[in-house]
Design an enzyme around this catalytic site. Structure first.
Site, mmCIF file in Angstrom:
data_model
loop_
_atom_site.group_PDB
_atom_site.id
_atom_site.type_symbol
_atom_site.label_atom_id
_atom_site.label_comp_id
_atom_site.label_asym_id
_atom_site.label_seq_id
_atom_site.Cartn_x
_atom_site.Cartn_y
_atom_site.Cartn_z
ATOM 1 N N GLU A 209 39.475 -11.069 -12.921
ATOM 2 C CA GLU A 209 39.125 -12.454 -13.230
ATOM 3 C C GLU A 209 38.089 -13.018 -12.261
ATOM 4 O O GLU A 209 37.922 -14.230 -12.157
ATOM 5 C CB GLU A 209 40.391 -13.327 -13.248
ATOM 6 C CG GLU A 209 41.375 -12.877 -14.319
ATOM 7 C CD GLU A 209 42.499 -13.875 -14.585
ATOM 8 O OE1 GLU A 209 42.496 -14.967 -13.983
ATOM 9 O OE2 GLU A 209 43.360 -13.554 -15.402
ATOM 10 N N GLU A 291 53.910 -19.964 -11.274
ATOM 11 C CA GLU A 291 54.009 -19.422 -12.634
ATOM 12 C C GLU A 291 54.792 -18.115 -12.617
ATOM 13 O O GLU A 291 54.632 -17.314 -11.699
ATOM 14 C CB GLU A 291 52.581 -19.180 -13.144
ATOM 15 C CG GLU A 291 52.465 -18.570 -14.530
ATOM 16 C CD GLU A 291 50.984 -18.406 -14.920
ATOM 17 O OE1 GLU A 291 50.146 -19.220 -14.480
ATOM 18 O OE2 GLU A 291 50.679 -17.443 -15.638
ATOM 19 N N ASP A 318 54.888 -18.331 -18.371
ATOM 20 C CA ASP A 318 53.821 -17.627 -19.106
ATOM 21 C C ASP A 318 54.476 -16.525 -19.944
ATOM 22 O O ASP A 318 54.757 -16.715 -21.121
ATOM 23 C CB ASP A 318 52.799 -17.077 -18.099
ATOM 24 C CG ASP A 318 51.788 -16.123 -18.720
ATOM 25 O OD1 ASP A 318 51.694 -16.059 -19.957
ATOM 26 O OD2 ASP A 318 51.058 -15.428 -17.964
ATOM 27 N N LYS A 343 48.490 -19.755 -24.088
ATOM 28 C CA LYS A 343 47.461 -18.751 -24.363
ATOM 29 C C LYS A 343 47.442 -18.549 -25.870
ATOM 30 O O LYS A 343 48.424 -18.077 -26.447
ATOM 31 C CB LYS A 343 47.829 -17.432 -23.684
ATOM 32 C CG LYS A 343 47.712 -17.435 -22.160
ATOM 33 C CD LYS A 343 48.377 -16.187 -21.604
ATOM 34 C CE LYS A 343 47.993 -15.912 -20.159
ATOM 35 N NZ LYS A 343 48.860 -14.837 -19.588
ATOM 36 N N ARG A 372 42.698 -15.298 -20.724
ATOM 37 C CA ARG A 372 43.323 -14.012 -20.456
ATOM 38 C C ARG A 372 42.491 -13.269 -19.406
ATOM 39 O O ARG A 372 41.366 -13.655 -19.111
ATOM 40 C CB ARG A 372 43.393 -13.141 -21.730
ATOM 41 C CG ARG A 372 44.149 -13.734 -22.891
ATOM 42 C CD ARG A 372 45.548 -14.194 -22.565
ATOM 43 N NE ARG A 372 46.422 -13.200 -21.968
ATOM 44 C CZ ARG A 372 47.520 -12.706 -22.540
ATOM 45 N NH1 ARG A 372 47.868 -13.122 -23.749
ATOM 46 N NH2 ARG A 372 48.296 -11.834 -21.922
ATOM 47 N N SER A 373 43.044 -12.190 -18.871
ATOM 48 C CA SER A 373 42.266 -11.427 -17.893
ATOM 49 C C SER A 373 41.097 -10.712 -18.579
ATOM 50 O O SER A 373 40.075 -10.455 -17.960
ATOM 51 C CB SER A 373 43.157 -10.444 -17.151
ATOM 52 O OG SER A 373 43.906 -9.670 -18.059
ATOM 53 N N LYS A 394 43.369 -22.985 -16.818
ATOM 54 C CA LYS A 394 43.339 -21.805 -15.949
ATOM 55 C C LYS A 394 42.360 -20.816 -16.567
ATOM 56 O O LYS A 394 42.613 -20.295 -17.650
ATOM 57 C CB LYS A 394 44.748 -21.207 -15.878
ATOM 58 C CG LYS A 394 44.897 -20.029 -14.946
ATOM 59 C CD LYS A 394 46.306 -19.442 -15.063
ATOM 60 C CE LYS A 394 46.500 -18.257 -14.154
ATOM 61 N NZ LYS A 394 47.631 -17.402 -14.591
#
Ligand code: PGA
Ligand code: ZN
Length: 432
Positions: A209, A291, A318, A343, A372-373, A394
């Site tokens: 990321e 998280e 998450d 997400k 997402r990554s 995020k």
């Protein structure tokens, strides 16, 4: 009405295949969506359909999902009213027929769902966030740029398991505007790099990321590093810049023995001992949000975590919730967590994403709209976060265009909103 739908296989920020969908309306307006993809995925996520043919892209091709877009799904959607988002999404769910979208693929379905919304927004001459707000928010709700939580140091599955904890993030809580928040984040980012070089850690290269993934000797060392970087950047610890963690603990939970295995420290902890550790960290460091502090299967642990720490910090689910209204409702019922990571590809349609956000808000839970990554240059996420008034976002670090495309889109929206920014006060609601 929908005139045509075209799916194709493209590549994401890790070079893995993902689905892109174009929806064209009879009016000639078009919308496009590029679907993101996770690495530290939750067990209860909607199903990302991959070909499994090891002769292409290590089995990660998405030609089957693309085929479903171009044939079965197009077949039932062409001629439908694109403005009726709920109908489009409902028809796709019915056609798929499974609980987790595993037959046609959540990647196929999500691509169409959001590409249709883009096309409708374009036909109406509106930016996507405005279209979403008009559809889903009450008329007088004021939109604002969400407070970003920003990855600086990575571990876990995003950085070759250098340390167990996945994400060490910062919150620019003292910023009064979104552009000022970016300046603060940038200052901390570069001071972190300086420190890593100065201390001679191995692994100065960037993780999935865009954050740093140094080989640290312990998880807590990352917290120390982050605090030093914030102070070296001339920012007040806690007051101007706070810390958030994504423990992503499902990925080191031993489900048979109900214990957490911190490999980098060779420690094995029970749920209560994990909570003890987090509690100590909260007292030692300016941590505002945690998280996945416990695993996706550890509901009892989550109840204890929430009872003990829920009044002090934001506790985000998450993998625990996977943006699934049923799991969020369970969390609300048994008092597990006080915030939901949202997400879109964990659940797979715009309509269900909105349902998850609404449910969370109705119970007084915070929402963090998350990338997402594995990402692309698509910036839909930013419009979603603003258009649903998500409060927090995020995206990842302040590096790599897959991340910056979203931060930059927020800069454009910021102009249009005249600088309205959720800011640090968004967090005060959880800390009662
Ligand atoms: P993922 O990670 O996209 O790899 O699942 C992001 C997160 O855990 O928040
Ligand atoms: Zn996470």
């Amino acid at each position: 009405r929908i005139k045509s739908i075209t799916g194709r296989e493209i590549l994401d920020s890790r070079g893995n295949p993902t689905v892109e969908v174009d929806v064209t309306l009879e009016s000639g307006h078009t919308g496009r969506m590029m679907v993101p993809s996770g690495a530290s995925t939750g067990r209860f996520e909607a199903w990302e359909l991959r070909d499994g043919d090891s002769s292409r892209f290590r089995g990660k091709g998405v030609q089957k999902a693309v085929h479903h877009v171009n044939h079965e799904l197009s077949g039932i959607l062409i001629g439908q009213d694109a403005e009726d988002q709920a109908n489009l999404d409902h028809r796709m769910l019915e056609l798929d027929g499974t609980d987790n979208k595993s037959r046609l693929g959540a990647n196929a379905i999500l691509g169409i769902s959001f590409a249709a919304a883009h096309a409708v927004a374009s036909a109406a001459g509106k930016p996507l966030y405005r279209h979403l707000a008009d559809m889903y928010l009450s008329e007088n709700e004021r939109l604002s740029i969400p407070l970003p939580m920003v990855n600086i140091i990575s571990g876990g599955l995003h950085a070759g398991k250098n340390i167990d904890i996945q994400d060490f993030l910062i919150y620019p809580v003292g910023a009064e505007t979104y552009p000022q928040a970016l300046e603060m984040i940038s200052a901390v980012y570069w001071k972190t790099q300086e420190l890593i070089l100065k201390k001679g850690y191995v692994g100065y290269l960037l993780a999935d990321e865009g954050g740093f993934g140094p080989a640290l000797s312990s998880n807590e060392e990352a917290l120390e590093l982050l605090c030093s970087a914030i102070e070296l950047a001339g920012l007040k610890l806690g007051e101007e810049v706070g810390i958030a963690l994504d423990i992503a603990s499902s990925h080191f939970y031993n489900i048979n023995n109900h214990v957490y295995e911190l490999h980098s420290e060779q420690r094995i902890l029970s749920s209560s001992q994990m909570i003890d550790m987090l509690e100590q960290w909260i007292h030692r460091y300016p941590i505002l949000s945690i998280e996945d502090g416990l695993a996706e299967d550890d509901w009892e642990g989550w109840q204890e975590l929430t009872a003990r720490l829920g009044g002090k910090v934001q506790l985000v689910g998450d993998d625990l919730f996977t943006t699934n209204p049923n799991r969020i409702q369970h969390g609300i019922d048994i008092k597990a967590g006080n915030a939901v990571l949202v997400k879109m590809n964990q659940i797979g349609t715009l309509t269900e994403t909105v349902a998850a956000v609404r449910l969370a808000k109705s119970a007084g839970f915070q929402t963090v709209i998350s990338a997402r990554s594995g990402e692309t240059e698509d910036a839909t996420l930013s419009d979603l976060a603003v258009g649903l008034n998500g409060g927090q976002i995020k995206i990842g670090s302040l590096a790599r265009s897959s991340r910056l495309s979203k931060y930059n889109q927020l800069l454009r929206i910021n102009e249009q909103l005249g600088g309205a920014f959720a800011g640090g006060s968004i967090l005060s609601h959880t800390n009662h």
